[in-house]
Scaffold this motif. Structure first.
Motif, PDB file in Angstrom:
ATOM      1  N   CYS A   1     -14.859 -14.739   9.764  1.00 30.10           N
ATOM      2  CA  CYS A   1     -13.605 -15.139  10.400  1.00 30.10           C
ATOM      3  C   CYS A   1     -12.887 -16.154   9.505  1.00 30.10           C
ATOM      4  CB  CYS A   1     -13.893 -15.741  11.772  1.00 30.10           C
ATOM      5  SG  CYS A   1     -12.409 -16.078  12.703  1.00 30.10           S
ATOM      6  N   PRO A   2     -11.726 -15.791   8.944  1.00 26.32           N
ATOM      7  CA  PRO A   2     -11.055 -16.669   7.971  1.00 26.32           C
ATOM      8  C   PRO A   2     -10.279 -17.809   8.615  1.00 26.32           C
ATOM      9  CG  PRO A   2      -9.781 -14.695   8.307  1.00 26.32           C
ATOM     10  CD  PRO A   2     -11.032 -14.540   9.128  1.00 26.32           C
ATOM     11  N   ASN A   3      -9.975 -18.798   7.806  1.00 30.68           N
ATOM     12  CA  ASN A   3      -9.106 -19.898   8.195  1.00 30.68           C
ATOM     13  C   ASN A   3      -7.715 -19.317   8.445  1.00 30.68           C
ATOM     14  OD1 ASN A   3      -6.911 -21.865   7.406  1.00 30.68           O
ATOM     15  ND2 ASN A   3      -8.663 -23.248   7.455  1.00 30.68           N
ATOM     16  N   SER A   4      -7.174 -19.527   9.633  1.00 32.74           N
ATOM     17  CA  SER A   4      -5.915 -18.868   9.996  1.00 32.74           C
ATOM     18  C   SER A   4      -4.733 -19.318   9.131  1.00 32.74           C
ATOM     19  CB  SER A   4      -5.607 -19.080  11.470  1.00 32.74           C
ATOM     20  OG  SER A   4      -5.409 -20.441  11.755  1.00 32.74           O
ATOM     21  N   MET A   5      -4.683 -20.571   8.744  1.00 37.38           N
ATOM     22  CA  MET A   5      -3.567 -21.047   7.926  1.00 37.38           C
ATOM     23  C   MET A   5      -3.617 -20.410   6.531  1.00 37.38           C
ATOM     24  SD  MET A   5      -0.811 -22.708   7.670  1.00 37.38           S
ATOM     25  CE  MET A   5      -0.749 -23.809   9.048  1.00 37.38           C
ATOM     26  N   GLU A   6      -4.789 -20.376   5.923  1.00 40.81           N
ATOM     27  CA  GLU A   6      -4.926 -19.748   4.609  1.00 40.81           C
ATOM     28  C   GLU A   6      -4.603 -18.263   4.683  1.00 40.81           C
ATOM     29  OE1 GLU A   6      -8.843 -20.526   3.165  1.00 40.81           O
ATOM     30  OE2 GLU A   6      -8.433 -22.629   2.763  1.00 40.81           O
ATOM     31  N   LEU A   7      -5.039 -17.625   5.752  1.00 40.04           N
ATOM     32  CA  LEU A   7      -4.774 -16.200   5.928  1.00 40.04           C
ATOM     33  C   LEU A   7      -3.273 -15.944   6.100  1.00 40.04           C
ATOM     34  CD1 LEU A   7      -5.922 -13.365   6.131  1.00 40.04           C
ATOM     35  CD2 LEU A   7      -6.262 -13.756   8.575  1.00 40.04           C
ATOM     36  N   ARG A   8      -2.598 -16.777   6.857  1.00 40.79           N
ATOM     37  CA  ARG A   8      -1.144 -16.624   7.028  1.00 40.79           C
ATOM     38  C   ARG A   8      -0.410 -16.753   5.703  1.00 40.79           C
ATOM     39  NH1 ARG A   8       0.357 -20.449  11.784  1.00 40.79           N
ATOM     40  NH2 ARG A   8      -1.860 -20.494  12.028  1.00 40.79           N
TER      41      ARG A   8
ATOM     42  N   GLY B   1      -2.225  -0.883   7.669  1.00 39.26           N
ATOM     43  CA  GLY B   1      -3.563  -0.767   8.252  1.00 39.26           C
ATOM     44  C   GLY B   1      -4.290  -2.096   8.256  1.00 39.26           C
ATOM     45  N   LEU B   2      -4.104  -2.871   7.185  1.00 39.87           N
ATOM     46  CA  LEU B   2      -4.710  -4.203   7.090  1.00 39.87           C
ATOM     47  C   LEU B   2      -4.167  -5.105   8.194  1.00 39.87           C
ATOM     48  CD1 LEU B   2      -6.242  -6.538   5.647  1.00 39.87           C
ATOM     49  CD2 LEU B   2      -4.242  -6.756   4.178  1.00 39.87           C
ATOM     50  N   LEU B   3      -2.852  -5.091   8.360  1.00 38.76           N
ATOM     51  CA  LEU B   3      -2.244  -5.925   9.407  1.00 38.76           C
ATOM     52  C   LEU B   3      -2.713  -5.508  10.794  1.00 38.76           C
ATOM     53  CD1 LEU B   3       1.386  -6.183   8.016  1.00 38.76           C
ATOM     54  CD2 LEU B   3      -0.362  -7.966   8.025  1.00 38.76           C
ATOM     55  N   GLN B   4      -2.816  -4.215  11.028  1.00 41.24           N
ATOM     56  CA  GLN B   4      -3.284  -3.728  12.320  1.00 41.24           C
ATOM     57  C   GLN B   4      -4.733  -4.160  12.576  1.00 41.24           C
ATOM     58  OE1 GLN B   4      -3.242   0.519  12.818  1.00 41.24           O
ATOM     59  NE2 GLN B   4      -3.329   0.350  15.035  1.00 41.24           N
ATOM     60  N   ALA B   5      -5.575  -4.049  11.558  1.00 37.85           N
ATOM     61  CA  ALA B   5      -6.970  -4.476  11.714  1.00 37.85           C
ATOM     62  C   ALA B   5      -7.054  -5.967  12.016  1.00 37.85           C
ATOM     63  CB  ALA B   5      -7.759  -4.133  10.438  1.00 37.85           C
ATOM     64  N   LEU B   6      -6.233  -6.763  11.346  1.00 38.17           N
ATOM     65  CA  LEU B   6      -6.233  -8.206  11.609  1.00 38.17           C
ATOM     66  C   LEU B   6      -5.727  -8.504  13.016  1.00 38.17           C
ATOM     67  CD1 LEU B   6      -4.967  -9.542   8.172  1.00 38.17           C
ATOM     68  CD2 LEU B   6      -7.254  -9.845   9.167  1.00 38.17           C
ATOM     69  N   LEU B   7      -4.735  -7.755  13.460  1.00 36.72           N
ATOM     70  CA  LEU B   7      -4.205  -7.936  14.801  1.00 36.72           C
ATOM     71  C   LEU B   7      -5.292  -7.735  15.853  1.00 36.72           C
ATOM     72  CD1 LEU B   7      -1.659  -8.348  16.594  1.00 36.72           C
ATOM     73  CD2 LEU B   7      -1.404  -5.864  16.545  1.00 36.72           C
TER      74      LEU B   7
ATOM     75  N   GLU C   1      -6.480  -9.281  -3.102  1.00 37.08           N
ATOM     76  CA  GLU C   1      -7.767  -9.881  -3.475  1.00 37.08           C
ATOM     77  C   GLU C   1      -7.961 -11.235  -2.809  1.00 37.08           C
ATOM     78  OE1 GLU C   1      -7.629  -9.747  -7.741  1.00 37.08           O
ATOM     79  OE2 GLU C   1      -8.477  -7.720  -7.802  1.00 37.08           O
ATOM     80  N   LYS C   2      -6.894 -11.989  -2.651  1.00 33.86           N
ATOM     81  CA  LYS C   2      -6.978 -13.287  -1.967  1.00 33.86           C
ATOM     82  C   LYS C   2      -7.382 -13.074  -0.507  1.00 33.86           C
ATOM     83  CE  LYS C   2      -6.263 -17.641  -1.002  1.00 33.86           C
ATOM     84  NZ  LYS C   2      -7.219 -18.660  -1.374  1.00 33.86           N
ATOM     85  N   ILE C   3      -6.767 -12.093   0.140  1.00 32.35           N
ATOM     86  CA  ILE C   3      -7.113 -11.784   1.527  1.00 32.35           C
ATOM     87  C   ILE C   3      -8.550 -11.294   1.605  1.00 32.35           C
ATOM     88  CG2 ILE C   3      -6.628 -10.217   3.458  1.00 32.35           C
ATOM     89  CD1 ILE C   3      -3.632 -10.449   2.589  1.00 32.35           C
ATOM     90  N   GLU C   4      -8.930 -10.462   0.658  1.00 39.78           N
ATOM     91  CA  GLU C   4     -10.304  -9.955   0.602  1.00 39.78           C
ATOM     92  C   GLU C   4     -11.299 -11.114   0.504  1.00 39.78           C
ATOM     93  OE1 GLU C   4     -12.795  -6.626  -1.952  1.00 39.78           O
ATOM     94  OE2 GLU C   4     -10.860  -7.310  -2.695  1.00 39.78           O
ATOM     95  N   ALA C   5     -11.008 -12.079  -0.338  1.00 34.60           N
ATOM     96  CA  ALA C   5     -11.896 -13.239  -0.497  1.00 34.60           C
ATOM     97  C   ALA C   5     -11.976 -14.054   0.794  1.00 34.60           C
ATOM     98  CB  ALA C   5     -11.408 -14.114  -1.655  1.00 34.60           C
ATOM     99  N   LEU C   6     -10.846 -14.209   1.471  1.00 35.90           N
ATOM    100  CA  LEU C   6     -10.844 -14.953   2.740  1.00 35.90           C
ATOM    101  C   LEU C   6     -11.658 -14.230   3.809  1.00 35.90           C
ATOM    102  CD1 LEU C   6      -7.101 -16.050   2.885  1.00 35.90           C
ATOM    103  CD2 LEU C   6      -9.082 -17.555   2.581  1.00 35.90           C
TER     104      LEU C   6
END
Length: 95
Positions: free
Chosen positions: A63-70, A16-22, A53-58
């Motif tokens: 809108c998060p930094n794409s490299m950090e999110l990857r 669900g998280l991946l789908q929401a990010l997509l 938690e890392k993803i949550e913080a980003l």
């Protein structure tokens, strides 16, 4: 709740998280990351919880930094894969 059921629930939250990010739905992704982190902590899946938690913080900043999110998503994927591999086989899952 048994560990296998918890692992399945956490895995579904990850999807669900991946789908929401997509779909760039960062509010939904933040909600999914939070729920996944809480569930993972509750069932002692600490690496999954840390990655969530890392993803949550980003996502908390918008809108998060794409490299950090990857990088965080790779960590989450690896942790979820390891969690699933360690879960006892269920009657409905091939061994």
């Amino acid at each position: 709740m048994c560990k296998d059921t918890a692992a399945q629930e956490i895995s579904l939250e990850a999807l669900g998280l991946l789908q929401a990010l997509l779909h760039h739905d960062y509010d939904e992704a933040l909600l999914r990351a939070n729920h996944m982190a809480r569930r993972a902590l509750q069932h002692d899946h600490l690496k999954v919880a840390d990655a969530a938690e890392k993803i949550e913080a980003l996502l908390a900043g918008g809108c998060p930094n794409s490299m950090e999110l990857r990088i965080a998503l790779r960590s989450l994927t690896t942790s979820v894969d390891r969690m699933q591999a360690a879960a006892p086989p269920s009657s409905g899952r091939p061994s």
